[in-house]
Design an enzyme around this catalytic site. Structure first.
Site, PDB file in Angstrom:
ATOM      1  N   SER A  82       0.694  -1.263   0.077  1.00  0.00           N
ATOM      2  CA  SER A  82      -0.098  -0.088   0.056  1.00  0.00           C
ATOM      3  C   SER A  82       0.935   1.303   0.236  1.00  0.00           C
ATOM      4  O   SER A  82       0.141   2.454  -0.141  1.00  0.00           O
ATOM      5  CB  SER A  82      -1.002   0.124   1.277  1.00  0.00           C
ATOM      6  OG  SER A  82      -2.077  -0.864   0.992  1.00  0.00           O
ATOM      7  N   LYS A 242       3.652   6.675   4.798  1.00  0.00           N
ATOM      8  CA  LYS A 242       2.713   5.467   4.412  1.00  0.00           C
ATOM      9  C   LYS A 242       3.126   4.033   4.498  1.00  0.00           C
ATOM     10  O   LYS A 242       4.298   3.870   4.246  1.00  0.00           O
ATOM     11  CB  LYS A 242       2.392   5.746   2.996  1.00  0.00           C
ATOM     12  CG  LYS A 242       1.469   4.933   2.088  1.00  0.00           C
ATOM     13  CD  LYS A 242      -0.085   5.250   2.978  1.00  0.00           C
ATOM     14  CE  LYS A 242      -1.072   4.092   2.770  1.00  0.00           C
ATOM     15  NZ  LYS A 242      -0.891   3.070   3.566  1.00  0.00           N
ATOM     16  N   GLY A 244       2.376  -0.405   4.631  1.00  0.00           N
ATOM     17  CA  GLY A 244       1.961  -1.243   3.341  1.00  0.00           C
ATOM     18  C   GLY A 244       2.176  -2.745   4.070  1.00  0.00           C
ATOM     19  O   GLY A 244       3.303  -2.875   4.709  1.00  0.00           O
TER      20      GLY A 244
END
Length: 297
Positions: A82, A242, A244
């Site tokens: 992600s 971010k 993932g």
């Protein structure tokens, strides 16, 4: 929680994001738009971390003020999971689309792990809300809605090529892109390439200050990274990140980190394990981050 367009909470969030550029210019040092010359520093013992956690680790970090860098398996391929959502959102922001435009969310759009979009089947969401859901909550349907806006994986590939990244492979959408395996180059990147892309998106000039403030503000408000890079930096450091997660215990975090009164550090920490059903351990990312900031104080 993301509120539909018109809600006063959403309007306050939008205003805060759009004014972040001015605040950032006061709170953080100016960042060179061209990379500083790389300088050698003592490399942390990442091999010991790999042994402790039974994992493969890839790290790339650069101090944008001094050019000092840390690289470990920095050119090896890892599934990005992600973390792509930063760059998919950046591609939309670069296009200059109207962020208040309403996006229809159909039941057929929903994929696993969509905690925000699943609440908006009847109301729809503004484009800015879609980006927010993807970046702050890692909502997978929001990730696919962003892909739809830019023409799918091919659109993201084109945008990465525009910024100079010819390393990253973009092949599938959510959740298929998380179906990874050793040796599969689909939906993979390297720590070095991903860090360069992140530096360009968050600290470069391609987006313009207002659009960049939207992206960075959402990343700073992320709800998914508290135990990763954020846990490895000292108190008082600002983080825009971010995360993932994918098969083979893939656990990633990429971030721009602002130490007090210094230029930011750009950091990509990617990891996996050799067994498909192995469990990821967030402490690996946090400890790798702590090792980085120890030698880039």
């Amino acid at each position: 929680m993301i509120d539909p367009e018109g809600d006063p909470v959403f309007r306050r969030l939008s205003l805060a994001l759009l004014t972040l550029a001015a605040l950032t210019s006061c709170a953080t040092p100016a960042t060179p738009t061209t990379p500083a010359p790389a300088a050698t520093v003592t490399q942390p013992d990442f091999a010991a971390l790999e042994k402790t956690f039974g994992a493969r680790l890839g790290v790339y970090a650069i101090d944008t003020g001094t050019g000092r860098e840390i690289a470990y398996h920095a050119d090896d391929r890892f599934a990005y999971a992600s973390t792509h959502k930063v760059f998919t959102a950046a591609a939309i922001l670069h296009r200059g689309d109207d962020l208040h435009r309403m996006i229809t969310v159909r039941s057929s759009d929903l994929v696993p792990y969509s905690p925000i979009t699943e609440k908006h089947l009847d109301t729809g969401m503004s484009l800015q809300s879609v980006l927010d859901a993807a970046l702050r909550y890692s909502d997978n349907t929001a990730g696919n809605l962003m892909f739809r806006e830019i023409g799918g994986p091919e659109g993201l590939t084109a945008d990465l090529h525009r910024s100079g990244d010819t390393v990253t492979h973009v092949d599938r959408i959510e959740p298929a892109l998380n179906d990874t395996a050793p040796g599969d180059i689909r939906d993979t990147t390297t720590p070095r390439a991903w860090a360069a892309d992140l530096r360009a998106a968050v600290l470069g000039s391609a987006l313009g200050p207002d659009r960049q403030a939207v992206l960075t503000g959402m990343m700073r408000a992320s709800t998914t990274g508290g135990n990763l890079i954020r846990a490895g930096v000292p108190d008082g450091w600002q983080v825009a990140d971010k995360t993932g997660t994918a098969d083979y215990a893939t656990r990633n975090d990429i971030a721009v980190v602002w130490p007090p009164n210094r230029a930011p550090i750009v950091l990509a920490v990617l990891s996996d394990r050799p067994q498909k059903d192995a469990k990821a351990d967030d402490k690996l990312i946090a400890q790798a981050t702590a090792a980085v900031v120890k030698v880039l104080p």
